[in-house]
Design a protein around this motif. Sequence first.
Motif, PDB file in Angstrom:
ATOM      1  N   VAL A 281    -117.298   9.078  -4.211  1.00  0.00           N
ATOM      2  CA  VAL A 281    -116.913  10.163  -5.051  1.00  0.00           C
ATOM      3  C   VAL A 281    -115.995  10.083  -5.788  1.00  0.00           C
ATOM      4  CG1 VAL A 281    -116.609  12.850  -5.115  1.00  0.00           C
ATOM      5  CG2 VAL A 281    -118.255  11.680  -3.400  1.00  0.00           C
ATOM      6  N   ASN A 285    -115.649  10.183 -10.045  1.00  0.00           N
ATOM      7  CA  ASN A 285    -114.898  10.837 -10.638  1.00  0.00           C
ATOM      8  C   ASN A 285    -113.882  10.237 -11.533  1.00  0.00           C
ATOM      9  OD1 ASN A 285    -115.871  13.297  -9.661  1.00  0.00           O
ATOM     10  ND2 ASN A 285    -114.445  13.580  -7.980  1.00  0.00           N
TER      11      ASN A 285
ATOM     12  N   LEU B 138    -107.904  13.029  -6.107  1.00  0.00           N
ATOM     13  CA  LEU B 138    -108.106  12.865  -4.810  1.00  0.00           C
ATOM     14  C   LEU B 138    -108.867  14.065  -4.206  1.00  0.00           C
ATOM     15  CD1 LEU B 138    -105.212  10.593  -3.134  1.00  0.00           C
ATOM     16  CD2 LEU B 138    -107.821  10.407  -3.010  1.00  0.00           C
ATOM     17  N   ILE B 140    -110.446  16.691  -5.399  1.00  0.00           N
ATOM     18  CA  ILE B 140    -111.535  16.834  -5.748  1.00  0.00           C
ATOM     19  C   ILE B 140    -112.457  15.957  -5.112  1.00  0.00           C
ATOM     20  CG2 ILE B 140    -113.036  16.600  -7.986  1.00  0.00           C
ATOM     21  CD1 ILE B 140    -110.953  17.891  -9.281  1.00  0.00           C
ATOM     22  N   SER B 141    -112.310  14.890  -4.891  1.00  0.00           N
ATOM     23  CA  SER B 141    -113.102  13.675  -4.274  1.00  0.00           C
ATOM     24  C   SER B 141    -113.430  13.910  -2.954  1.00  0.00           C
ATOM     25  CB  SER B 141    -112.688  12.382  -4.498  1.00  0.00           C
ATOM     26  OG  SER B 141    -112.644  12.321  -6.048  1.00  0.00           O
ATOM     27  N   LEU B 142    -112.380  14.404  -2.291  1.00  0.00           N
ATOM     28  CA  LEU B 142    -112.557  14.648  -0.591  1.00  0.00           C
ATOM     29  C   LEU B 142    -113.582  15.852  -0.328  1.00  0.00           C
ATOM     30  CD1 LEU B 142    -108.729  14.170   0.549  1.00  0.00           C
ATOM     31  CD2 LEU B 142    -110.898  12.609   0.345  1.00  0.00           C
ATOM     32  N   PRO B 143    -114.451  15.828   0.388  1.00  0.00           N
ATOM     33  CA  PRO B 143    -115.331  16.786   0.852  1.00  0.00           C
ATOM     34  C   PRO B 143    -114.671  17.776   1.843  1.00  0.00           C
ATOM     35  CG  PRO B 143    -116.397  14.770   1.483  1.00  0.00           C
ATOM     36  CD  PRO B 143    -115.056  14.202   0.911  1.00  0.00           C
ATOM     37  N   PHE B 145    -115.809  19.458   4.315  1.00  0.00           N
ATOM     38  CA  PHE B 145    -115.920  19.275   5.831  1.00  0.00           C
ATOM     39  C   PHE B 145    -115.166  18.206   6.363  1.00  0.00           C
ATOM     40  CE2 PHE B 145    -119.377  16.898   3.680  1.00  0.00           C
ATOM     41  CZ  PHE B 145    -119.368  15.843   4.543  1.00  0.00           C
ATOM     42  N   TRP B 146    -114.892  17.146   5.631  1.00  0.00           N
ATOM     43  CA  TRP B 146    -114.223  15.823   5.972  1.00  0.00           C
ATOM     44  C   TRP B 146    -112.774  16.259   6.131  1.00  0.00           C
ATOM     45  CZ3 TRP B 146    -113.410  11.642   8.161  1.00  0.00           C
ATOM     46  CH2 TRP B 146    -112.456  10.617   7.786  1.00  0.00           C
ATOM     47  N   ILE B 149    -112.333  18.223   9.372  1.00  0.00           N
ATOM     48  CA  ILE B 149    -112.452  17.230  10.373  1.00  0.00           C
ATOM     49  C   ILE B 149    -111.245  16.520  10.674  1.00  0.00           C
ATOM     50  CG2 ILE B 149    -113.573  15.305  11.533  1.00  0.00           C
ATOM     51  CD1 ILE B 149    -116.160  16.631  10.436  1.00  0.00           C
ATOM     52  N   VAL B 276    -119.534  25.808   5.169  1.00  0.00           N
ATOM     53  CA  VAL B 276    -119.009  24.583   5.845  1.00  0.00           C
ATOM     54  C   VAL B 276    -117.705  24.679   6.493  1.00  0.00           C
ATOM     55  CG1 VAL B 276    -118.746  22.143   5.450  1.00  0.00           C
ATOM     56  CG2 VAL B 276    -120.073  23.254   3.676  1.00  0.00           C
TER      57      VAL B 276
END
Lengths: 302, 334
Positions: A281, A285, B138, B140-143, B145-146, B149, B276
């Motif tokens: 991702v 981006n 960075l 924006i790119s991290l999900p 739920f990750w 966790i 989530v």
Amino acid sequence: MTALTETPELLPPQQSEFRRVLRTVLQSKTAVLGALVLGLFVFIAVLASALAPHDPDQQNLERRLAPPIGLGLDNARPEYPLGNDNLGRDILSRLIVGSRVSLIVGVSTVALATLVGSVAGAMAGYYRGLFDNLVMRFVDVWMAFPSFLLAIAFGAALGPGLFNLVIALALAYWVVYARVVRAEVLVLRELEFVLAARSLGTRRLRIIARHLLPNVLPSILVISTLQMGTVIIAEASLSFLGIGVQSSVPTWGGMLADGREFLRQAWWLSTFPGIAISVVVLSVNLLGDGLRDALDPRLRRG
Amino acid sequence: MQYLIRRLVLTVPVLFGVSLVVFSIMHVIPGDPVQLIFSGTGASEEQRQAMRRALGLDRSLPVQYVNYVADALRGDFGQSIQFKQPVAALILERMPATIELTAASLFIALIVAFPVGVISAVKRNSVVDYMARTGATLGISLPTFWVGILLIMLVAVNLGWLPGFGRISYEVKLERVTGFHLVDSLLTWNIPAFKDAAAHLILPALALGLATATFTTRLVRSSMLEVLGKEYVITARSKGLLEWTILNQHVLRNALIPVITLIGVMVGALLGGAVVTETIFAWPGIGRLVIQAINNRDFPVVQGVVLFFAFIRIAMNLVTDVLYVWLDPRIGHV
């Protein structure tokens, strides 16, 4: 007379524009990095079955929760560099095969959403009137829902499976294209070259396809790239929640969900798929930011 | 005032459309709801027919839709198959948990985004700016739920600093007044409960707020840069005004108002993310409810939650639009 019914082909500076964009993108180190990582990801996804060192579904209960190499932990084996999951399956192989779902869903969803959204937006902006009103009210209604919630609801309603997942996600994310394309077409349709084409009697669909959409393409490309990241995260989230593809197919989101129960004993189960999602991702981006800077001067900031 | 009325009137067709979409979602579901209700009970065909009549499923679709809207207007969103309770009651019971979580996340997002975005724009291309932009990409790119966790794994499991599951510890007793744990504990002056509830809130709010924080930082930064390039700022600077005075008098207000109007969008994203986050942190809110409902094919609940979230979103958009007019005198006459 045939010459008149055809739209006169102006010679657009396509080649040089393309080169300019390419040059600008190539100048951005981060965009190049994003493109390279993305290329690697596509390469891995396409050749997944050949690249995976083991069968991703093969269980090996002796190696249950075996750790990755390089940390000095017991039971680490070089044949299984990233360790094994709760059923002893090879994590690296599952990651490699899991990339396929992310790629297929990401690309097809964005393609479908772009197609539906752009056509609806272009027609709304060009025809105006009743059709425009209809489409825009539809968009208003859609915007009232949090997109991810729509994806969940459609995903649950349509049931599991790759095809249904793509439909559900595309249904949740098409509106942004409709809005942007319509706004741009509203401006473009009043410009001289469109008026000229119209006065020559060019059919309306042809005007939309030949004259309007190519001019909207840069914006579409930028949004599509940036949205690809959102969609990949959405797919992973749905798989994580158990609403994605069938649980028998390895997906990064599904792997994370499986690893959740073993956070204390085996952090690697959920760490590696999380890193994989984040890196892909992030590279999407970075490339999207680079494209935006190159293609859309109004958005060029920073 | 006139604007407010016009804005309210414009909301009606949207609400109508929203109800139509939600109604349709239920009707594209393959399978018979009556089948689901009676699954495993061995009900006779007569009983099924009676249930179908009782639920109005034997009527034509338009009639069903009218009934659905009429019921919804009375606050009746149907009956949960799984809980055998009214959907509205289920949602209301869990609403405070979700609002507490999203409000805390929004708060975190705004207190991070405003200063960082402003500094990053004012000190453009400085180290702070560079770090803020890297962090924003960075983040924006991290999900979500990750991130959740990771927080559970590092902060809750390994370091043991904060609880990673639930909303309040089992042994802490708290009287329910409003359903908002932080409010209730203060109202009943139950300080241990307040501390416990606040500790439980931190990690999920961080996980959920991160994406919004990064997105908002970008917005604040670009909005600031736009205003900083305006003629009146250049004029102010050429008059020799202090940089601080320019920021304070000319820039901040004009740059931050457009960001405030996007709070509606942020709340929408937060509510989507809450589904989530609540699942990961075992947070007993509406998001977790909808996932439980999906797993149990309890579609009246799914439908109710989707409708409810859309209502919140529409209401937030209304509030921020009105706020915009109120804050920005230039568009007061619209």
